[in-house]
Enzyme design. Structure first.
Site, PDB file in Angstrom:
ATOM      1  N   GLY A 173       1.052  -1.219   0.035  1.00 34.57           N
ATOM      2  CA  GLY A 173      -0.040   0.070  -0.002  1.00 34.57           C
ATOM      3  C   GLY A 173       0.915   1.233   0.192  1.00 34.57           C
TER       4      GLY A 173
ATOM      5  N   GLN B  30       3.619   9.738   1.028  1.00 35.30           N
ATOM      6  CA  GLN B  30       4.644   8.978   1.065  1.00 35.30           C
ATOM      7  C   GLN B  30       5.616   8.973  -0.167  1.00 35.30           C
ATOM      8  OE1 GLN B  30       2.472   5.151   2.336  1.00 35.30           O
ATOM      9  NE2 GLN B  30       4.589   5.000   3.278  1.00 35.30           N
TER      10      GLN B  30
ATOM     11  N   CYS C  79       6.297  -0.198   7.584  1.00 36.20           N
ATOM     12  CA  CYS C  79       5.960   0.682   6.891  1.00 36.20           C
ATOM     13  C   CYS C  79       7.197   1.172   5.890  1.00 36.20           C
ATOM     14  CB  CYS C  79       5.741   2.213   7.489  1.00 36.20           C
ATOM     15  SG  CYS C  79       5.143   3.459   6.591  1.00 36.20           S
ATOM     16  N   LEU C  80       6.966   1.654   4.710  1.00 36.57           N
ATOM     17  CA  LEU C  80       7.931   1.884   3.656  1.00 36.57           C
ATOM     18  C   LEU C  80       8.712   3.175   4.079  1.00 36.57           C
ATOM     19  CD1 LEU C  80       6.116   1.205   0.248  1.00 36.57           C
ATOM     20  CD2 LEU C  80       7.992  -0.401   1.496  1.00 36.57           C
TER      21      LEU C  80
ATOM     22  N   HIS D  70      -4.188   1.753   7.647  1.00 35.14           N
ATOM     23  CA  HIS D  70      -2.642   2.182   7.519  1.00 35.14           C
ATOM     24  C   HIS D  70      -2.548   3.348   6.821  1.00 35.14           C
ATOM     25  CE1 HIS D  70       1.745   1.573   7.856  1.00 35.14           C
ATOM     26  NE2 HIS D  70       1.641   2.084   6.825  1.00 35.14           N
ATOM     27  N   GLU D  71      -3.158   3.172   5.493  1.00 37.55           N
ATOM     28  CA  GLU D  71      -2.894   4.144   4.443  1.00 37.55           C
ATOM     29  C   GLU D  71      -3.825   5.363   4.420  1.00 37.55           C
ATOM     30  OE1 GLU D  71      -0.399   4.038   2.498  1.00 37.55           O
ATOM     31  OE2 GLU D  71      -0.462   1.806   3.102  1.00 37.55           O
TER      32      GLU D  71
ATOM     33  N   HIS E 162      -2.033   7.513   7.115  1.00 41.19           N
ATOM     34  CA  HIS E 162      -0.863   8.238   6.325  1.00 41.19           C
ATOM     35  C   HIS E 162      -1.621   9.601   5.825  1.00 41.19           C
ATOM     36  CE1 HIS E 162       2.805   6.379   6.287  1.00 41.19           C
ATOM     37  NE2 HIS E 162       2.388   5.282   5.944  1.00 41.19           N
TER      38      HIS E 162
END
Length: 185
Positions: A55, A60, A108-109, A150-151, A154
């Protein structure tokens, strides 16, 4: 909700925790549905794939826009692939003996490397629009529901480590920074 050639975009660098304010504040709603938005979504899919993620939110990759993409398996192992512009999250109750929430590792990226256990609703739905402004919804369970939550976090300026106790958050950020301290605090 799926875009033809969705991975044909250009991968952009991932913004890491503390390196860009756009990651730490709510994103701006999308108001223009044009070719730039379509290109952004394509670039987000390419960036997610390049970073080996499941995702990705627009902030991000440094873009202040309320958009995310997802390519993540649900509780049955079926891939949930799509994107949502201006998503609104709804946490759903369990169905057919499912748990209300699930505690499992999350990463997380934007905090590369470490994972931590975090409770999330087992089932969730997002409602929003596509790149043309048409209404779309994604409902998911298991890991895909975790991805949706999660997204949207963000897009609200919250990184998963922000939901953890301060001592654990600091330890994970130090781990992500590595021995040279490459990740800003």
């Amino acid at each position: 909700m799926r875009l033809p050639g969705r991975y044909d975009g250009v991968a952009r660098p991932i913004v890491t925790y503390g390196s860009n304010e756009v990651l730490h504040r709510p994103t701006a709603p999308v108001t223009e549905f044009d070719e730039r938005l379509r290109r952004l979504v394509l670039d987000m899919f390419a960036s997610m794939r390049e970073a080996d993620g499941v995702g990705l939110a627009a902030n991000q990759i440094g873009v202040d826009a309320r958009v995310f993409v997802i390519d993540c398996p649900d509780a049955r192992g079926e891939d949930v692939v799509g994107y949502v512009v201006n998503p609104e999250l709804t946490l759903l109750g369990p169905a057919d003996g499912e748990p209300a929430e699930e505690v499992t590792e999350e990463g997380c990226l934007s905090v590369p490397g470490p994972y931590a256990e975090l409770a999330r609703a087992f089932r969730a739905r997002v409602d929003g629009v596509d790149v043309k402004g048409a209404r779309v919804s994604i409902e998911a369970s298991g890991m895909a529901a975790r991805c949706l939550q999660h997204e949207v976090d963000h897009l609200d300026g919250v990184v998963y480590v922000d939901r953890l106790p301060a001592d654990l958050r600091e330890r994970l950020l130090a781990e992500a920074a590595g021995p040279d301290g490459g990740l800003p605090a």
